[in-house]
Design a protein around this motif. Structure first.
Motif, PDB file in Angstrom:
ATOM      1  N   ALA A 106      10.581 -19.475  -4.193  1.00 50.85           N
ATOM      2  CA  ALA A 106      10.248 -19.050  -2.834  1.00 50.85           C
ATOM      3  C   ALA A 106       8.896 -18.348  -2.837  1.00 50.85           C
ATOM      4  O   ALA A 106       8.478 -17.766  -3.842  1.00 50.85           O
ATOM      5  CB  ALA A 106      11.315 -18.103  -2.296  1.00 50.85           C
ATOM      6  N   HIS A 107       8.226 -18.419  -1.699  1.00 49.95           N
ATOM      7  CA  HIS A 107       6.958 -17.735  -1.508  1.00 49.95           C
ATOM      8  C   HIS A 107       7.173 -16.593  -0.521  1.00 49.95           C
ATOM      9  O   HIS A 107       7.562 -16.818   0.625  1.00 49.95           O
ATOM     10  CB  HIS A 107       5.894 -18.691  -0.975  1.00 49.95           C
ATOM     11  N   VAL A 108       6.934 -15.379  -0.982  1.00 53.21           N
ATOM     12  CA  VAL A 108       7.080 -14.193  -0.140  1.00 53.21           C
ATOM     13  C   VAL A 108       5.695 -13.648   0.157  1.00 53.21           C
ATOM     14  O   VAL A 108       4.880 -13.442  -0.754  1.00 53.21           O
ATOM     15  CB  VAL A 108       7.931 -13.111  -0.834  1.00 53.21           C
ATOM     16  N   SER A 109       5.401 -13.435   1.424  1.00 52.75           N
ATOM     17  CA  SER A 109       4.090 -12.951   1.847  1.00 52.75           C
ATOM     18  C   SER A 109       4.271 -11.733   2.741  1.00 52.75           C
ATOM     19  O   SER A 109       4.963 -11.804   3.756  1.00 52.75           O
ATOM     20  CB  SER A 109       3.344 -14.047   2.607  1.00 52.75           C
ATOM     21  N   SER A 110       3.650 -10.618   2.346  1.00 52.07           N
ATOM     22  CA  SER A 110       3.772  -9.363   3.096  1.00 52.07           C
ATOM     23  C   SER A 110       2.397  -8.960   3.623  1.00 52.07           C
ATOM     24  O   SER A 110       1.424  -8.948   2.862  1.00 52.07           O
ATOM     25  CB  SER A 110       4.320  -8.257   2.194  1.00 52.07           C
ATOM     26  N   HIS A 111       2.343  -8.618   4.892  1.00 55.58           N
ATOM     27  CA  HIS A 111       1.081  -8.257   5.537  1.00 55.58           C
ATOM     28  C   HIS A 111       1.104  -6.760   5.865  1.00 55.58           C
ATOM     29  O   HIS A 111       2.034  -6.283   6.524  1.00 55.58           O
ATOM     30  CB  HIS A 111       0.880  -9.078   6.805  1.00 55.58           C
ATOM     31  N   TYR A 112       0.077  -6.051   5.428  1.00 55.76           N
ATOM     32  CA  TYR A 112       0.054  -4.596   5.550  1.00 55.76           C
ATOM     33  C   TYR A 112      -1.242  -4.097   6.179  1.00 55.76           C
ATOM     34  O   TYR A 112      -2.313  -4.710   6.038  1.00 55.76           O
ATOM     35  CB  TYR A 112       0.155  -3.935   4.169  1.00 55.76           C
ATOM     36  N   LEU A 113      -1.126  -2.941   6.827  1.00 51.75           N
ATOM     37  CA  LEU A 113      -2.263  -2.066   7.091  1.00 51.75           C
ATOM     38  C   LEU A 113      -2.250  -1.011   5.994  1.00 51.75           C
ATOM     39  O   LEU A 113      -1.287  -0.260   5.867  1.00 51.75           O
ATOM     40  CB  LEU A 113      -2.156  -1.408   8.464  1.00 51.75           C
ATOM     41  N   ALA A 114      -3.296  -0.987   5.192  1.00 52.95           N
ATOM     42  CA  ALA A 114      -3.365  -0.066   4.066  1.00 52.95           C
ATOM     43  C   ALA A 114      -4.267   1.118   4.418  1.00 52.95           C
ATOM     44  O   ALA A 114      -5.336   0.938   5.008  1.00 52.95           O
ATOM     45  CB  ALA A 114      -3.908  -0.774   2.833  1.00 52.95           C
ATOM     46  N   VAL A 115      -3.828   2.315   4.051  1.00 50.75           N
ATOM     47  CA  VAL A 115      -4.587   3.540   4.298  1.00 50.75           C
ATOM     48  C   VAL A 115      -4.827   4.245   2.962  1.00 50.75           C
ATOM     49  O   VAL A 115      -3.991   5.047   2.522  1.00 50.75           O
ATOM     50  CB  VAL A 115      -3.844   4.476   5.280  1.00 50.75           C
ATOM     51  N   PRO A 116      -5.930   3.942   2.280  1.00 49.97           N
ATOM     52  CA  PRO A 116      -6.232   4.612   1.016  1.00 49.97           C
ATOM     53  C   PRO A 116      -7.007   5.906   1.230  1.00 49.97           C
ATOM     54  O   PRO A 116      -7.773   6.034   2.183  1.00 49.97           O
ATOM     55  CB  PRO A 116      -7.092   3.579   0.281  1.00 49.97           C
ATOM     56  N   ILE A 117      -6.804   6.852   0.323  1.00 49.72           N
ATOM     57  CA  ILE A 117      -7.590   8.093   0.301  1.00 49.72           C
ATOM     58  C   ILE A 117      -8.078   8.266  -1.138  1.00 49.72           C
ATOM     59  O   ILE A 117      -7.308   8.687  -2.013  1.00 49.72           O
ATOM     60  CB  ILE A 117      -6.766   9.311   0.739  1.00 49.72           C
ATOM     61  N   HIS A 118      -9.312   7.927  -1.377  1.00 45.20           N
ATOM     62  CA  HIS A 118      -9.843   7.912  -2.737  1.00 45.20           C
ATOM     63  C   HIS A 118     -10.763   9.098  -3.003  1.00 45.20           C
ATOM     64  O   HIS A 118     -11.589   9.451  -2.152  1.00 45.20           O
ATOM     65  CB  HIS A 118     -10.636   6.627  -2.990  1.00 45.20           C
ATOM     66  N   GLY A 119     -10.632   9.673  -4.173  1.00 43.32           N
ATOM     67  CA  GLY A 119     -11.659  10.539  -4.720  1.00 43.32           C
ATOM     68  C   GLY A 119     -12.571   9.689  -5.580  1.00 43.32           C
ATOM     69  O   GLY A 119     -12.105   8.814  -6.321  1.00 43.32           O
ATOM     70  N   LYS A 120     -13.872   9.919  -5.499  1.00 43.77           N
ATOM     71  CA  LYS A 120     -14.844   9.024  -6.145  1.00 43.77           C
ATOM     72  C   LYS A 120     -15.850   9.818  -6.965  1.00 43.77           C
ATOM     73  O   LYS A 120     -16.446  10.774  -6.474  1.00 43.77           O
ATOM     74  CB  LYS A 120     -15.557   8.205  -5.063  1.00 43.77           C
ATOM     75  N   LEU A 121     -16.026   9.421  -8.231  1.00 43.05           N
ATOM     76  CA  LEU A 121     -17.019  10.012  -9.117  1.00 43.05           C
ATOM     77  C   LEU A 121     -18.111   8.982  -9.370  1.00 43.05           C
ATOM     78  O   LEU A 121     -17.825   7.879  -9.853  1.00 43.05           O
ATOM     79  CB  LEU A 121     -16.395  10.437 -10.444  1.00 43.05           C
ATOM     80  N   ALA A 122     -19.364   9.334  -9.053  1.00 38.46           N
ATOM     81  CA  ALA A 122     -20.460   8.371  -9.138  1.00 38.46           C
ATOM     82  C   ALA A 122     -21.599   8.912  -9.991  1.00 38.46           C
ATOM     83  O   ALA A 122     -21.891  10.114  -9.995  1.00 38.46           O
ATOM     84  CB  ALA A 122     -20.973   8.028  -7.740  1.00 38.46           C
ATOM     85  N   LEU A 123     -22.238   7.999 -10.688  1.00 36.70           N
ATOM     86  CA  LEU A 123     -23.435   8.298 -11.473  1.00 36.70           C
ATOM     87  C   LEU A 123     -24.546   7.408 -10.948  1.00 36.70           C
ATOM     88  O   LEU A 123     -24.415   6.183 -10.931  1.00 36.70           O
ATOM     89  CB  LEU A 123     -23.196   8.037 -12.963  1.00 36.70           C
ATOM     90  N   ARG A 124     -25.641   8.035 -10.517  1.00 39.17           N
ATOM     91  CA  ARG A 124     -26.722   7.285  -9.887  1.00 39.17           C
ATOM     92  C   ARG A 124     -27.967   7.291 -10.759  1.00 39.17           C
ATOM     93  O   ARG A 124     -28.356   8.317 -11.325  1.00 39.17           O
ATOM     94  CB  ARG A 124     -27.025   7.880  -8.511  1.00 39.17           C
ATOM     95  N   LEU A 125     -28.621   6.128 -10.852  1.00 42.57           N
ATOM     96  CA  LEU A 125     -29.893   5.973 -11.554  1.00 42.57           C
ATOM     97  C   LEU A 125     -30.827   5.185 -10.643  1.00 42.57           C
ATOM     98  O   LEU A 125     -30.750   3.958 -10.552  1.00 42.57           O
ATOM     99  CB  LEU A 125     -29.699   5.237 -12.884  1.00 42.57           C
ATOM    100  N   GLY A 126     -31.679   5.919  -9.931  1.00 41.38           N
ATOM    101  CA  GLY A 126     -32.546   5.277  -8.953  1.00 41.38           C
ATOM    102  C   GLY A 126     -31.727   4.666  -7.831  1.00 41.38           C
ATOM    103  O   GLY A 126     -30.820   5.307  -7.284  1.00 41.38           O
ATOM    104  N   PRO A 127     -31.958   3.394  -7.503  1.00 46.13           N
ATOM    105  CA  PRO A 127     -31.208   2.749  -6.413  1.00 46.13           C
ATOM    106  C   PRO A 127     -29.840   2.228  -6.842  1.00 46.13           C
ATOM    107  O   PRO A 127     -29.080   1.725  -6.022  1.00 46.13           O
ATOM    108  CB  PRO A 127     -32.112   1.587  -6.004  1.00 46.13           C
TER     109      PRO A 127
END
Length: 216
Positions: A106-127
């Motif tokens: 069987a093929h089961v397909s679920s459709h959602y509205l997703a609400v993520p809350i992410h903390g993000k750590l970034a390292l930048r080098l120029g652009p």
């Protein structure tokens, strides 16, 4: 034959809209003097459901798209990114003991509205920026589609599913007003998406997304 179960999406949409407004506006009000980025993303979602008992599953392909606001915090390299997205999860399912040849899969397909809350750590080098992120994500169920003969095994649908989501990405500033990037996200269901005759069903997914961002 297939069957689609529809749910009272009215309350789901109202709840998601209210929650997304609070999440998207909250960081901006708290960190009003700090720059943020409005992000739009879309891409491919590979998902698989984990069934209890003798049921085996195989991943299926779907799509995911949505928006988020990435807002810098007072902590260097750290930002908060709440968002709202549509995503399709599901699986190919069969009974490995009774049907080892997968004649009645069987093929089961679920459709959602997703609400993520992410903390993000970034390292930048120029652009160029490289980053990792993670946090909770709430899935709000819209509809479930499955093979008619198989739907009865999903005795109870959970209208809200709690997940943990994490990933990594790279970004490039093309100008002062436009950014783009590529991101890999994984999500693991912490609570059951369905209750079946053989036990619970949880979701697991992997998303490859293209992002465009507009500093605000």
């Amino acid at each position: 034959m297939s069957d689609t179960r529809k749910f009272p999406v009215g309350w789901t949409l109202r709840f998601a809209l209210l929650l997304s407004l609070l999440l998207l506006a909250g960081p901006a009000s708290v960190h009003g003097q700090m720059r943020g980025t409005l992000e739009i993303h879309g891409g491919r979602a590979s998902s698989r459901q984990l069934w209890s008992g003798s049921f085996a599953t195989e991943q299926v392909e779907g799509i995911s798209f949505g928006v988020a606001v990435d807002v810098q915090t007072p902590v260097p390299f750290l930002s908060v990114r709440p968002g709202l997205a549509y995503t399709r999860r599901g699986s190919v399912v069969w009974d490995s003991e009774r049907d080892p040849d997968r004649g009645s899969e069987a093929h089961v397909s679920s459709h959602y509205l997703a609400v993520p809350i992410h903390g993000k750590l970034a390292l930048r080098l120029g652009p160029v920026a490289a980053y990792v992120f993670g946090g909770p994500m709430l899935d709000l169920l819209l509809t479930t589609g499955c093979t008619r003969e198989f739907c009865h095994l999903l005795r109870e649908e959970r209208l809200m599913v709690l997940n943990v989501s994490a990933g990594l990405g790279v970004g490039l500033d093309l100008s002062e007003r436009f950014r783009t990037g590529l991101e890999l996200r994984v999500a693991e269901g912490l609570t059951e998406a369905y209750a079946g005759d053989s036990g619970g069903v949880r979701n697991r997914s992997l998303e490859l997304l293209v992002l465009v961002g507009f500093p605000i």
